[in-house]
Structures are given as structure tokens and as C-alpha cells.
Design an enzyme around this catalytic site. Structure first.
Site, PDB file in Angstrom:
ATOM      1  N   TYR A 156      -4.097 -43.270 -15.443  1.00 50.94           N
ATOM      2  CA  TYR A 156      -4.326 -42.617 -14.150  1.00 50.94           C
ATOM      3  C   TYR A 156      -3.782 -41.181 -14.155  1.00 50.94           C
ATOM      4  O   TYR A 156      -4.462 -40.245 -13.727  1.00 50.94           O
ATOM      5  CB  TYR A 156      -3.652 -43.444 -13.057  1.00 50.94           C
ATOM      6  CG  TYR A 156      -3.906 -42.980 -11.649  1.00 50.94           C
ATOM      7  CD1 TYR A 156      -5.158 -43.137 -11.054  1.00 50.94           C
ATOM      8  CD2 TYR A 156      -2.890 -42.407 -10.893  1.00 50.94           C
ATOM      9  CE1 TYR A 156      -5.386 -42.731  -9.751  1.00 50.94           C
ATOM     10  CE2 TYR A 156      -3.109 -41.997  -9.589  1.00 50.94           C
ATOM     11  CZ  TYR A 156      -4.364 -42.162  -9.018  1.00 50.94           C
ATOM     12  OH  TYR A 156      -4.581 -41.753  -7.736  1.00 50.94           O
ATOM     13  N   ALA A 158      -3.267 -39.282 -16.753  1.00 49.25           N
ATOM     14  CA  ALA A 158      -4.081 -38.473 -17.661  1.00 49.25           C
ATOM     15  C   ALA A 158      -5.374 -38.037 -16.991  1.00 49.25           C
ATOM     16  O   ALA A 158      -5.784 -36.876 -17.098  1.00 49.25           O
ATOM     17  CB  ALA A 158      -4.381 -39.264 -18.939  1.00 49.25           C
ATOM     18  N   ILE A 189       0.959 -42.484  -0.024  1.00 50.82           N
ATOM     19  CA  ILE A 189       0.217 -42.388   1.232  1.00 50.82           C
ATOM     20  C   ILE A 189       0.001 -43.789   1.797  1.00 50.82           C
ATOM     21  O   ILE A 189      -0.322 -44.721   1.062  1.00 50.82           O
ATOM     22  CB  ILE A 189      -1.141 -41.683   1.013  1.00 50.82           C
ATOM     23  CG1 ILE A 189      -0.935 -40.310   0.353  1.00 50.82           C
ATOM     24  CG2 ILE A 189      -1.882 -41.549   2.343  1.00 50.82           C
ATOM     25  CD1 ILE A 189      -0.094 -39.333   1.134  1.00 50.82           C
TER      26      ILE A 189
END
Length: 245
Positions: A156, A158, A189
Site C-alpha cells: 500500500y 509503495a 480517517i
């Protein structure tokens, strides 16, 4: 629903999700006709578009797999036949976490296919129409993981970090045509994606602001970057993470 010609048009990939939905609503409130994209969830994209219309905005929905170049191009050709897409928000992305020592080829490629290859498949066909219109806004949603790393997310991080370099290069290529390209890198979030991995006590430890961000806060930043007021903001990676990075 056919776009209203007088409105600029914005495509939001992954627009049927929690963050994507907030971005769609913010863009509609800013005066865009919003194209809400879903992958395998057209009904959710339909619901987001319907909610925008109920609130007085302009929206339509579509669904295609951003990892499939041919399918994506065909879908974009159909959308472009109705007019220029003036803004694109590359929000589609997935997690498939594992320590790299135990990560499979499939996990590595799947995450990169959506976030990075999807960015190319969606954005590239829109560039020349934007250039002809002398206006364009490209915003890609990254992650604080791309800035500081995160255990279990080499794939993720990368994929998202690659968007930073691609965006900076693209901004240099297109700036003279009135097109900006920027990255928004959220931290933790609120929503389903944080799940059980981020209980309140862990968030307080990790985030100087001691809370998770709200989708609406990220959406407001994206909508600003897509506005006329942000015309001189270009090639930037903007964190929105409560002070994590």
C-alpha cells in the site's frame, strides 16, 4: 443522467465509498457535475449520485474496473463523448495487508494495480481533453503510510508513494495548459477502513490531534484543490493527518 453542459465535470474514482462519497458531495457543492464511480458496486454509486441530486446538485454514476485498461478506456470514451471531464479525483484504492516476509505476489500486485495502474488508466485519457479546455484538476488520494511507512503495508505504501512522483512529473508536463496535479495524503480517517486496528486509545497515542479525521475534512481539501482558487497550487503532496507527519 446527462451532464448539464454549463457545469464543469468531475470524475471521482471510488466515489461510492465513505471518503469518496464525501468528496463527491463537496465537489457538487462547489459547482461541479459529479460522475460517481464504483467498481462492483454500481448501486452504491447510484445512491450517492441520487443523494447529490436530492440536495440540488448535479451527478451521475458509472462503474468499471480501473485495473482493466481496455474496460476503463471504453468507459471514459463514453463519458468524454458527452464533454470534457475537467477534474479527476483518483480515490480508488484497497488494502491487503501482511508483513512483507509473508506477503503473496497476489497481495502485492492487487494493491498496486488499483492505486497506481488505476491512476494511469483513468488519468491518461483525460489529459488531452483537459489541455484543449485549458483547465484541469487532478487530485490523487494517497496516505500518510506513503510518507512515514506502516508495518504490514509495504504494498500500500509503495503504491501510494509512487503517486507522489508521478504527480510531480505530471504537474510539470501539464502546468502550461492550466492543469494542476496534486496529492492529498490523509492519516487516520473515521469510517469502516480503520476498523478495530485503531481503537480510540491507539489513535490518541499516534495522532497529535488525538482524534481521527473526518471524511468531510479531507473532502473540503480536495474540493478546494479542484477550484479556481487553487490554480497556483501544483505538484504538491498535502498531508491531512492531525500532525502525524
Amino acid at each position: 443522467m446527462t451532464a448539464i453542459p454549463s457545469l464543469r465535470r468531475a470524475l471521482v474514482t471510488g466515489g461510492s465509498g465513505e471518503l469518496g462519497s464525501a468528496i463527491c458531495h463537496a465537489l457538487a457543492a462547489g459547482g461541479y457535475h459529479v460522475i460517481v464511480h464504483g467498481n462492483q458496486s454500481l448501486h452504491r454509486a447510484d445512491d450517492v449520485a441520487a443523494a447529490i441530486r436530492e440536495q440540488g446538485g448535479s451527478a451521475e454514476s458509472c462503474a468499471f474496473d480501473v485495473t482493466d485498461a481496455g474496460v476503463t478506456r471504453a468507459a471514459l470514451d463514453a463519458l468524454l463523448a458527452e464533454g470534457t471531464i475537467h477534474a479527476v479525483v483518483n480515490n480508488a484504492g484497497i488494502h491487503d495487508d501482511a508483513p512483507m516476509a509473508g506477503m503473496s505476489d497476489e497481495q502485492w500486485h492487487r494493491v498496486i494495480d488499483v492505486s497506481l495502474h488505476g491512476f494511469f488508466h483513468v488519468t491518461q485519457p483525460l489529459l488531452l481533453p483537459m489541455a484543449r479546455a485549458r483547465f484541469g484538476r487532478i487530485v490523487s488520494v494517497s496516505s500518510v503510510a506513503a510518507q512515514v511507512g506502516n508495518r504490514g503495508q509495504t504494498n500500500y505504501a509503495a503504491a501510494k508513494a509512487a503517486l507522489h512522483g508521478a504527480t510531480k512529473s505530471l504537474a510539470r508536463e501539464m502546468a502550461s495548459r492550466g492543469i494542476t496535479a496534486n496529492v492529498v495524503a490523509p492519516g487516520i480517517i473515521e469510517g469502516r477502513m480503520i476498523g478495530d486496528d485503531f481503537p480510540p486509545e491507539r489513535i490518541r497515542e499516534m495522532v497529535p490531534a488525538q482524534r481521527a479525521g473526518k471524511p468531510a475534512e479531507v473532502a473540503a481539501l480536495v474540493a478546494f484543490l479542484c477550484s479556481d482558487a487553487a490554480a497556483y497550487i501544483n505538484a504538491q503532496v498535502i498531508g491531512i493527518n492531525g500532525g502525524m507527519a
